[in-house]
Design an enzyme around this catalytic site. Structure first.
Site, PDB file in Angstrom:
ATOM      1  N   GLU A 129       0.821  -1.203   0.000  1.00  0.00           N
ATOM      2  CA  GLU A 129       0.000   0.000   0.000  1.00  0.00           C
ATOM      3  C   GLU A 129       0.861   1.261   0.000  1.00  0.00           C
ATOM      4  OE1 GLU A 129      -4.044  -1.688   2.007  1.00  0.00           O
ATOM      5  OE2 GLU A 129      -2.465  -1.107   3.378  1.00  0.00           O
ATOM      6  N   CYS A 162       3.310   8.419   1.270  1.00  0.00           N
ATOM      7  CA  CYS A 162       3.858   7.433   2.209  1.00  0.00           C
ATOM      8  C   CYS A 162       4.071   6.126   1.444  1.00  0.00           C
ATOM      9  CB  CYS A 162       2.867   7.261   3.361  1.00  0.00           C
ATOM     10  SG  CYS A 162       3.401   6.071   4.587  1.00  0.00           S
ATOM     11  N   CYS A 188       6.827  -7.319   6.849  1.00  0.00           N
ATOM     12  CA  CYS A 188       7.986  -6.836   7.600  1.00  0.00           C
ATOM     13  C   CYS A 188       8.424  -7.957   8.526  1.00  0.00           C
ATOM     14  CB  CYS A 188       7.642  -5.589   8.413  1.00  0.00           C
ATOM     15  SG  CYS A 188       9.087  -4.903   9.271  1.00  0.00           S
ATOM     16  N   CYS A 195       7.088  -5.722  15.295  1.00  0.00           N
ATOM     17  CA  CYS A 195       6.723  -4.796  16.369  1.00  0.00           C
ATOM     18  C   CYS A 195       5.306  -5.149  16.831  1.00  0.00           C
ATOM     19  CB  CYS A 195       6.800  -3.347  15.892  1.00  0.00           C
ATOM     20  SG  CYS A 195       8.473  -2.897  15.421  1.00  0.00           S
ATOM     21  N   CYS A 242       1.963  -3.290  15.406  1.00  0.00           N
ATOM     22  CA  CYS A 242       1.938  -2.920  13.988  1.00  0.00           C
ATOM     23  C   CYS A 242       1.267  -4.004  13.166  1.00  0.00           C
ATOM     24  CB  CYS A 242       3.364  -2.683  13.500  1.00  0.00           C
ATOM     25  SG  CYS A 242       3.469  -2.432  11.717  1.00  0.00           S
ATOM     26  N   GLY A 257       6.824  -2.187   5.834  1.00  0.00           N
ATOM     27  CA  GLY A 257       8.202  -2.665   5.790  1.00  0.00           C
ATOM     28  C   GLY A 257       9.193  -1.773   6.495  1.00  0.00           C
ATOM     29  N   GLU A 258      10.389  -2.316   6.685  1.00  0.00           N
ATOM     30  CA  GLU A 258      11.481  -1.579   7.314  1.00  0.00           C
ATOM     31  C   GLU A 258      12.463  -1.175   6.210  1.00  0.00           C
ATOM     32  OE1 GLU A 258      12.642  -0.175  10.231  1.00  0.00           O
ATOM     33  OE2 GLU A 258      14.347   0.234   8.923  1.00  0.00           O
ATOM     34  N   SER A 316      11.696   5.255  15.104  1.00  0.00           N
ATOM     35  CA  SER A 316      10.530   4.786  15.844  1.00  0.00           C
ATOM     36  C   SER A 316      10.978   4.351  17.232  1.00  0.00           C
ATOM     37  CB  SER A 316       9.886   3.614  15.093  1.00  0.00           C
ATOM     38  OG  SER A 316       9.369   4.090  13.874  1.00  0.00           O
ATOM     39  N   LEU A 317      10.746   5.214  18.200  1.00  0.00           N
ATOM     40  CA  LEU A 317      11.298   4.996  19.543  1.00  0.00           C
ATOM     41  C   LEU A 317      10.332   4.171  20.413  1.00  0.00           C
ATOM     42  CD1 LEU A 317      13.804   5.672  21.165  1.00  0.00           C
ATOM     43  CD2 LEU A 317      12.753   7.846  21.806  1.00  0.00           C
ATOM     44  N   HIS A 318       9.188   4.710  20.694  1.00  0.00           N
ATOM     45  CA  HIS A 318       8.060   3.984  21.328  1.00  0.00           C
ATOM     46  C   HIS A 318       8.241   3.544  22.774  1.00  0.00           C
ATOM     47  CE1 HIS A 318       6.606   4.166  17.328  1.00  0.00           C
ATOM     48  NE2 HIS A 318       7.211   3.105  16.866  1.00  0.00           N
ATOM     49  N   ASN A 375      -3.262   3.442  16.191  1.00  0.00           N
ATOM     50  CA  ASN A 375      -4.374   3.120  15.294  1.00  0.00           C
ATOM     51  C   ASN A 375      -4.706   1.643  15.424  1.00  0.00           C
ATOM     52  OD1 ASN A 375      -4.778   5.704  14.003  1.00  0.00           O
ATOM     53  ND2 ASN A 375      -2.742   5.385  13.148  1.00  0.00           N
ATOM     54  N   CYS A 435      -1.394   5.274   9.914  1.00  0.00           N
ATOM     55  CA  CYS A 435      -0.124   4.637  10.290  1.00  0.00           C
ATOM     56  C   CYS A 435      -0.377   3.301  10.954  1.00  0.00           C
ATOM     57  CB  CYS A 435       0.617   5.442  11.341  1.00  0.00           C
ATOM     58  SG  CYS A 435       1.044   7.049  10.869  1.00  0.00           S
TER      59      CYS A 435
HETATM   60  N1  SAH Z   1       9.405   0.169   9.632  1.00  0.00           N
HETATM   61  C1  SAH Z   1       9.555   1.542   9.769  1.00  0.00           C
HETATM   62  C2  SAH Z   1       8.625   2.348   8.892  1.00  0.00           C
HETATM   63  C3  SAH Z   1       7.213   1.848   8.744  1.00  0.00           C
HETATM   64  S1  SAH Z   1       6.185   1.999  10.147  1.00  0.00           S
HETATM   65  C4  SAH Z   1       9.413   1.957  11.230  1.00  0.00           C
HETATM   66  O1  SAH Z   1       9.025   1.124  12.026  1.00  0.00           O
HETATM   67  O2  SAH Z   1       9.747   3.085  11.537  1.00  0.00           O
HETATM   68  C5  SAH Z   1       5.840   3.752  10.227  1.00  0.00           C
HETATM   69  C6  SAH Z   1       5.445   4.234  11.602  1.00  0.00           C
HETATM   70  O3  SAH Z   1       4.134   3.768  11.974  1.00  0.00           O
HETATM   71  C7  SAH Z   1       6.389   3.755  12.686  1.00  0.00           C
HETATM   72  O4  SAH Z   1       6.724   4.788  13.582  1.00  0.00           O
HETATM   73  C8  SAH Z   1       5.551   2.710  13.374  1.00  0.00           C
HETATM   74  O5  SAH Z   1       5.999   2.456  14.662  1.00  0.00           O
HETATM   75  C9  SAH Z   1       4.177   3.333  13.329  1.00  0.00           C
HETATM   76  N2  SAH Z   1       3.103   2.392  13.615  1.00  0.00           N
HETATM   77  C10 SAH Z   1       3.109   1.054  13.416  1.00  0.00           C
HETATM   78  N3  SAH Z   1       1.927   0.526  13.809  1.00  0.00           N
HETATM   79  C11 SAH Z   1       1.168   1.550  14.271  1.00  0.00           C
HETATM   80  C12 SAH Z   1      -0.167   1.636  14.778  1.00  0.00           C
HETATM   81  N4  SAH Z   1      -0.949   0.567  14.868  1.00  0.00           N
HETATM   82  N5  SAH Z   1      -0.628   2.845  15.149  1.00  0.00           N
HETATM   83  C13 SAH Z   1       0.157   3.950  15.004  1.00  0.00           C
HETATM   84  N6  SAH Z   1       1.405   3.932  14.509  1.00  0.00           N
HETATM   85  C14 SAH Z   1       1.914   2.736  14.148  1.00  0.00           C
HETATM   86 FE1  SF4 Z   2       8.100  -3.369  10.660  1.00  0.00          FE
HETATM   87 FE2  SF4 Z   2       7.956  -0.732  11.208  1.00  0.00          FE
HETATM   88 FE3  SF4 Z   2       5.821  -2.345  11.572  1.00  0.00          FE
HETATM   89 FE4  SF4 Z   2       7.943  -2.552  13.177  1.00  0.00          FE
HETATM   90  S1  SF4 Z   2       6.567  -0.763  12.965  1.00  0.00           S
HETATM   91  S2  SF4 Z   2       6.824  -4.269  12.257  1.00  0.00           S
HETATM   92  S3  SF4 Z   2       9.623  -2.163  11.769  1.00  0.00           S
HETATM   93  S4  SF4 Z   2       6.785  -1.869   9.621  1.00  0.00           S
END
Ligand code: SAH
Ligand code: SF4
Length: 377
Positions: free
Chosen positions: A91, A104, A111, A115, A118, A168-169, A222-224, A299, A342
């Site tokens: 997408e 985007c 991926c 995480c 995600c 993806g990463e 992406s710190l979290h 989300n 996201c």
């Molecule tokens: N893999 C890369 C880029 C894709 S994810 C990364 O992890 O940075 C893009 C962003 O969306 C990241 O910051 C990720 O942590 C965030 N993300 C993933 N799942 C999410 C969700 N369910 N709600 C909000 N943000 C999310």
């Molecule tokens: Fe992959 Fe980014 Fe999703 Fe983590 S947040 S699973 S690195 S796409």
């Protein structure tokens, strides 16, 4: 086999032209047609000699991934689903705002990094996208959004920013990503400035160093979580590259991009990482890294096991960071009526990692749980 010219940046295209006995300026002309004017048909390249056009038709192609669907949200967000073969699809989301239009882009089918919060991570992993499949998303979106090739340089490009924040990463697909980034910055292609192209990474430290050397675009990390204990669960790659190494890598990155800052993304998960103490711990963690924070309200997606922090909690968390001297924004959720927000991008992934089976406890010898399940029993 026809050679897909979307796989080449300027250097690659010039080298391929040289192999065909053609001069570098011909490669520049063809690249301009393909990326600047959005041409996919060699016959449309009117200032190219007919003999070269015929040679190109016989040996090469301009093949972006095909569009499977194209959905428009009530808020103007537009989501494309692109076929990347063998039952996989990725997408791409276009987000129009008053002062910019952001695309985007996805970098992998699925991926591998799992995480916990995600949706893409839950789908499993199939493969890296090729350079053509990455830049092809921009090529296709430009055309679909009505970029007018005839307007050329004077025409307003609707896509002003690109973020590698789709599926993806990106830094796990470095070799295919780099030519795509170079095309985005190339004046003879998309001509975006370095600061208008953002790579988002979960923190693959060696690849952050490679990117700094090769093409220091804007970097989002992406710190979290403020501690290794929590981040190990939410972002499992942290077990390999823990926070101290990640912060050092951010500092090294900025040596190559002076006057820049790192954008830390932080998904707000109710009761998991959103306390006042977490915010204060973050201030301490990032004290030596010039940075901004972008808070992303979680989300939801089916069976995620997480909940979004309340708006009041997000405001309070942001105010602690702001009082600590850090510019902090909260991402507006866009396109959630078409599942384009996201972390909601799922596409279609033929999982080769057997993760879906493992998560269901069905694969032999599997632990049967993912980090997300453990956190929210
Ligand atoms: N893999 C890369 C880029 C894709 S994810 C990364 O992890 O940075 C893009 C962003 O969306 C990241 O910051 C990720 O942590 C965030 N993300 C993933 N799942 C999410 C969700 N369910 N709600 C909000 N943000 C999310
Ligand atoms: Fe992959 Fe980014 Fe999703 Fe983590 S947040 S699973 S690195 S796409």
């Amino acid at each position: 086999m026809l050679v897909n010219l979307l796989d080449f940046d300027a250097e690659g295209l010039t080298a391929w032209f040289a192999q065909q006995g053609e001069k570098p300026f011909r490669a520049r002309q063809v690249q301009r047609w393909i990326h600047h004017f959005g041409a996919g048909d060699f016959n449309a390249m009117t200032d190219i000699a007919r003999s070269l056009r015929e040679k190109l038709i016989a040996t090469a192609t301009v093949s972006p991934p095909k569009t499977i669907s194209d959905k428009l949200s009530d808020d103007g967000t537009r989501k494309f689903l692109f076929d990347v073969g063998n039952g996989n699809a990725v997408e791409t989301v276009f987000i129009p705002e008053d002062d910019r239009g952001t695309l985007c882009v996805s970098s992998q089918a699925g991926c591998a990094l799992e995480c916990a919060f995600c949706s893409t991570g839950r789908q499993g992993f199939n493969r890296n996208l090729s350079t053509a499949e990455i830049i092809g998303q921009l090529w296709q979106a430009n055309r679909a959004l009505g970029y007018d090739p005839k307007a050329g340089n004077s025409g307003e490009r609707i896509i002003s920013n690109v973020v590698l924040m789709g599926m993806g990463e990106p830094l796990a697909n470095f070799d295919n990503l780099l030519p795509a980034l170079r095309l985005m910055l190339d004046d003879n292609a998309y001509g975006l400035s370095r600061r208008r192209v953002t790579v988002s990474t979960s923190g693959i430290v060696p690849a952050m160093d490679r990117l700094a050397e090769a093409c220091p675009v804007a970097l989002a990390v992406s710190l979290h979580a403020p501690t290794d204990g929590l981040r190990d669960k939410l972002v499992p790659i942290n077990r390999k590259y823990p926070l101290a190494e990640l912060m050092a890598a951010c500092q090294r990155y900025l040596l190559h991009a002076p006057r820049d800052f790192i954008t830390f993304e932080y998904v707000m998960l109710d009761g998991v990482n959103d306390s006042d103490a977490d915010a204060r711990a973050l201030l301490h963690l990032v004290r030596d890294v010039p940075c901004k924070f972008n808070l992303i309200p979680f989300n939801p997606f089916p069976a995620s096991g997480f909940h979004r922090s309340s708006a009041e909690r997000v405001r309070r968390f942001a105010s602690i960071l702001i009082d600590g001297g850090i510019v902090t924004t909260t991402r507006k959720t866009r396109g959630d009526d078409i599942d384009a927000a996201c972390g909601q991008l799922a596409g279609k992934v033929q999982d080769k990692s057997r993760r879906v089976l493992r998560a269901a406890g069905m694969a032999a010898g599997s632990p049967g749980t993912s980090a997300g399940v453990e956190l929210h029993p």
